[in-house]
Design a protein around this motif. Sequence first.
Motif, PDB file in Angstrom:
ATOM      1  N   SER A   1     -39.146  56.290  81.449  1.00  0.00           N
ATOM      2  CA  SER A   1     -38.810  55.968  80.067  1.00  0.00           C
ATOM      3  C   SER A   1     -37.348  56.202  79.700  1.00  0.00           C
ATOM      4  CB  SER A   1     -39.683  56.796  79.124  1.00  0.00           C
ATOM      5  OG  SER A   1     -39.489  58.188  79.371  1.00  0.00           O
ATOM      6  N   PHE A   2     -36.617  57.039  80.451  1.00  0.00           N
ATOM      7  CA  PHE A   2     -35.224  57.383  80.130  1.00  0.00           C
ATOM      8  C   PHE A   2     -35.102  57.906  78.693  1.00  0.00           C
ATOM      9  CE2 PHE A   2     -32.832  54.651  83.457  1.00  0.00           C
ATOM     10  CZ  PHE A   2     -32.799  55.739  84.316  1.00  0.00           C
ATOM     11  N   GLU A   3     -35.961  58.838  78.327  1.00  0.00           N
ATOM     12  CA  GLU A   3     -35.900  59.423  76.998  1.00  0.00           C
ATOM     13  C   GLU A   3     -34.723  60.394  76.908  1.00  0.00           C
ATOM     14  OE1 GLU A   3     -39.665  61.226  76.374  1.00  0.00           O
ATOM     15  OE2 GLU A   3     -40.718  59.333  76.033  1.00  0.00           O
ATOM     16  N   GLY A   4     -34.305  60.707  75.700  1.00  0.00           N
ATOM     17  CA  GLY A   4     -33.212  61.649  75.501  1.00  0.00           C
ATOM     18  C   GLY A   4     -31.881  60.951  75.336  1.00  0.00           C
ATOM     19  N   SER A   5     -30.817  61.744  75.340  1.00  0.00           N
ATOM     20  CA  SER A   5     -29.475  61.228  75.056  1.00  0.00           C
ATOM     21  C   SER A   5     -28.759  60.705  76.295  1.00  0.00           C
ATOM     22  CB  SER A   5     -28.619  62.330  74.416  1.00  0.00           C
ATOM     23  OG  SER A   5     -28.509  63.445  75.296  1.00  0.00           O
ATOM     24  N   GLU A   6     -29.353  60.893  77.496  1.00  0.00           N
ATOM     25  CA  GLU A   6     -28.731  60.452  78.740  1.00  0.00           C
ATOM     26  C   GLU A   6     -29.763  59.780  79.633  1.00  0.00           C
ATOM     27  OE1 GLU A   6     -25.333  63.939  79.226  1.00  0.00           O
ATOM     28  OE2 GLU A   6     -27.285  64.178  80.198  1.00  0.00           O
ATOM     29  N   ARG A   7     -29.262  58.913  80.510  1.00  0.00           N
ATOM     30  CA  ARG A   7     -30.101  58.283  81.521  1.00  0.00           C
ATOM     31  C   ARG A   7     -29.799  58.984  82.846  1.00  0.00           C
ATOM     32  NH1 ARG A   7     -27.671  52.461  80.913  1.00  0.00           N
ATOM     33  NH2 ARG A   7     -25.863  53.710  80.297  1.00  0.00           N
ATOM     34  N   VAL A   8     -30.708  59.817  83.314  1.00  0.00           N
ATOM     35  CA  VAL A   8     -30.444  60.662  84.481  1.00  0.00           C
ATOM     36  C   VAL A   8     -31.298  60.247  85.671  1.00  0.00           C
ATOM     37  CG1 VAL A   8     -30.345  63.019  85.357  1.00  0.00           C
ATOM     38  CG2 VAL A   8     -29.900  62.584  82.934  1.00  0.00           C
ATOM     39  N   VAL A   9     -30.647  60.106  86.839  1.00  0.00           N
ATOM     40  CA  VAL A   9     -31.368  59.867  88.096  1.00  0.00           C
ATOM     41  C   VAL A   9     -30.868  60.873  89.129  1.00  0.00           C
ATOM     42  CG1 VAL A   9     -31.609  57.401  87.590  1.00  0.00           C
ATOM     43  CG2 VAL A   9     -29.709  58.188  89.005  1.00  0.00           C
ATOM     44  N   VAL A  10     -31.675  61.106  90.143  1.00  0.00           N
ATOM     45  CA  VAL A  10     -31.312  62.040  91.211  1.00  0.00           C
ATOM     46  C   VAL A  10     -31.307  61.285  92.531  1.00  0.00           C
ATOM     47  CG1 VAL A  10     -31.913  64.153  92.436  1.00  0.00           C
ATOM     48  CG2 VAL A  10     -32.309  63.995  89.975  1.00  0.00           C
ATOM     49  N   LEU A  11     -30.175  61.367  93.237  1.00  0.00           N
ATOM     50  CA  LEU A  11     -30.003  60.626  94.499  1.00  0.00           C
ATOM     51  C   LEU A  11     -29.847  61.563  95.675  1.00  0.00           C
ATOM     52  CD1 LEU A  11     -29.306  57.964  96.124  1.00  0.00           C
ATOM     53  CD2 LEU A  11     -26.911  58.429  95.523  1.00  0.00           C
ATOM     54  N   ASN A  12     -30.519  61.241  96.757  1.00  0.00           N
ATOM     55  CA  ASN A  12     -30.252  61.862  98.058  1.00  0.00           C
ATOM     56  C   ASN A  12     -30.119  60.715  99.051  1.00  0.00           C
ATOM     57  OD1 ASN A  12     -30.029  63.364 100.399  1.00  0.00           O
ATOM     58  ND2 ASN A  12     -32.218  63.808 100.528  1.00  0.00           N
ATOM     59  N   GLY A  13     -28.880  60.440  99.487  1.00  0.00           N
ATOM     60  CA  GLY A  13     -28.657  59.327 100.398  1.00  0.00           C
ATOM     61  C   GLY A  13     -27.537  58.437  99.905  1.00  0.00           C
ATOM     62  N   GLU A  14     -27.710  57.129 100.072  1.00  0.00           N
ATOM     63  CA  GLU A  14     -26.681  56.178  99.665  1.00  0.00           C
ATOM     64  C   GLU A  14     -27.296  55.093  98.798  1.00  0.00           C
ATOM     65  OE1 GLU A  14     -22.935  53.650 101.574  1.00  0.00           O
ATOM     66  OE2 GLU A  14     -24.641  54.187 102.866  1.00  0.00           O
ATOM     67  N   ALA A  15     -26.574  54.734  97.737  1.00  0.00           N
ATOM     68  CA  ALA A  15     -27.074  53.690  96.843  1.00  0.00           C
ATOM     69  C   ALA A  15     -25.919  52.974  96.162  1.00  0.00           C
ATOM     70  CB  ALA A  15     -28.007  54.283  95.786  1.00  0.00           C
ATOM     71  N   TYR A  16     -26.161  51.717  95.828  1.00  0.00           N
ATOM     72  CA  TYR A  16     -25.198  50.936  95.050  1.00  0.00           C
ATOM     73  C   TYR A  16     -25.802  50.713  93.680  1.00  0.00           C
ATOM     74  CZ  TYR A  16     -22.170  47.122  93.540  1.00  0.00           C
ATOM     75  OH  TYR A  16     -21.296  46.337  92.829  1.00  0.00           O
ATOM     76  N   PHE A  17     -25.072  51.094  92.633  1.00  0.00           N
ATOM     77  CA  PHE A  17     -25.567  51.013  91.265  1.00  0.00           C
ATOM     78  C   PHE A  17     -24.847  49.921  90.476  1.00  0.00           C
ATOM     79  CE2 PHE A  17     -26.428  55.299  92.667  1.00  0.00           C
ATOM     80  CZ  PHE A  17     -27.635  55.655  92.068  1.00  0.00           C
ATOM     81  N   GLU A  18     -25.609  49.127  89.745  1.00  0.00           N
ATOM     82  CA  GLU A  18     -25.070  48.237  88.726  1.00  0.00           C
ATOM     83  C   GLU A  18     -25.699  48.679  87.414  1.00  0.00           C
ATOM     84  OE1 GLU A  18     -25.763  44.182  89.800  1.00  0.00           O
ATOM     85  OE2 GLU A  18     -24.110  44.141  91.262  1.00  0.00           O
ATOM     86  N   VAL A  19     -24.928  49.439  86.647  1.00  0.00           N
ATOM     87  CA  VAL A  19     -25.466  50.118  85.472  1.00  0.00           C
ATOM     88  C   VAL A  19     -25.307  49.263  84.212  1.00  0.00           C
ATOM     89  CG1 VAL A  19     -25.307  52.175  84.017  1.00  0.00           C
ATOM     90  CG2 VAL A  19     -24.961  52.366  86.493  1.00  0.00           C
ATOM     91  N   THR A  20     -26.398  49.058  83.512  1.00  0.00           N
ATOM     92  CA  THR A  20     -26.374  48.358  82.230  1.00  0.00           C
ATOM     93  C   THR A  20     -25.585  49.186  81.220  1.00  0.00           C
ATOM     94  OG1 THR A  20     -28.529  47.339  82.651  1.00  0.00           O
ATOM     95  CG2 THR A  20     -27.789  47.450  80.359  1.00  0.00           C
ATOM     96  N   LYS A  21     -24.647  48.562  80.550  1.00  0.00           N
ATOM     97  CA  LYS A  21     -23.770  49.293  79.646  1.00  0.00           C
ATOM     98  C   LYS A  21     -24.496  49.746  78.387  1.00  0.00           C
ATOM     99  CE  LYS A  21     -19.085  49.269  77.802  1.00  0.00           C
ATOM    100  NZ  LYS A  21     -17.782  48.559  77.797  1.00  0.00           N
ATOM    101  N   ASN A  22     -24.321  51.035  78.057  1.00  0.00           N
ATOM    102  CA  ASN A  22     -24.847  51.598  76.820  1.00  0.00           C
ATOM    103  C   ASN A  22     -23.904  52.718  76.396  1.00  0.00           C
ATOM    104  OD1 ASN A  22     -26.184  52.846  74.724  1.00  0.00           O
ATOM    105  ND2 ASN A  22     -28.183  52.825  75.726  1.00  0.00           N
ATOM    106  N   PRO A  23     -22.922  52.418  75.535  1.00  0.00           N
ATOM    107  CA  PRO A  23     -21.921  53.413  75.140  1.00  0.00           C
ATOM    108  C   PRO A  23     -22.513  54.656  74.495  1.00  0.00           C
ATOM    109  CG  PRO A  23     -21.266  51.215  74.446  1.00  0.00           C
ATOM    110  CD  PRO A  23     -22.696  51.115  74.891  1.00  0.00           C
TER     111      PRO A  23
END
Length: 340
Positions: A163-185
């Motif tokens: 749901s990405f509730e709260g004031s931040e969108r938090v993920v936890v990574l172990n390894g390698e990833a390429y992110f294309e993040v949807t903009k939300n100021p």
Amino acid sequence: MCLTFMREDKMLNKFSTEQLVKYFSGVSLPKEKRTILLWANESEENQKALEELRETWIITGNIPDDFNPDVSNAWSVVSKRIEKIENVETKSKGIKKFQYYLVRIAAVFVIGFAIYFMSELNNNPIQNFDKQIITTVAKQNILLPDGSSVWLNENSSLKYSKSFEGSERVVVLNGEAYFEVTKNPNKPFIVQTHNSKVRVLGTSFNYKAFDNNTSNVLTVNSGKVLFAATNNKNEKVVLVKGEKAELVIENNSITKTKNIDKNYLAWKTGKLIFENDKFENIVKVLSNHYKKNIKIETNALKSTKLTVTFDNKSLEEILNIIDLTLSVTHSKKSKENIIY
């Protein structure tokens, strides 16, 4: 963004660092706020300039209402160091001075609000990571709840909330990833790893941070990214497109450089690009990409230069192409590919 030196002078003369800090933290007097907004509305160029600074403010972390930084003292601490960097890099690379204006503002933000920012990084609200993706021998594309897209490399894992509730969108990574993040100021995107963290508003970047590696590497493809060491509050850098940073875990130090690796996304795209590269270096890249041992038997071949692109080819197909191109042969002995 392209601003002239004249525009930079006008902006520096128009507003002090302290005025901008107050504006972005929401504590400006009505008259001060109105002055800044009127200036921004004078032209599209001014609006873009203010937006750049606002984004820098957000990714370096907002501050609580009762926190009053000593802006003048913060500036005195960083100004000499920033000036030295300006003098060296501007002469050697011809970088536009307005970019350094952003650097100076960001530096003051980072120094002035270091205590708050690092406490925020290290004390995020408890997240409900109710979704986890683990890859083994194949990469995987993941669509996050906010519309952001993640390509997860093999032998990697990603935890996130449905749901990405709260004031931040938090993920936890172990390894390698390429992110294309949807903009939300209004809702920064945070990537946590064991030794470092990334904070963005909306951008694309490659993040290599395996728990058992000796370093974490961040490479920015677009936008602006804040990269910080988890265990050293003094180590943090702001990166833009074309830059990379490496955190050496042993001493928790971060080094920022220009990205010259054309193949940092080869694991995702399957495309390998070589432009007038030494054959010896090409073989090293192929060995790492395909996780196979390749040996050049003839020393004269090592310095041979080659321009070639391999698009989603198997290693065997590539070696056959090399055979024809360089008039060589290859064979496989035990677990090693040998080129004669």
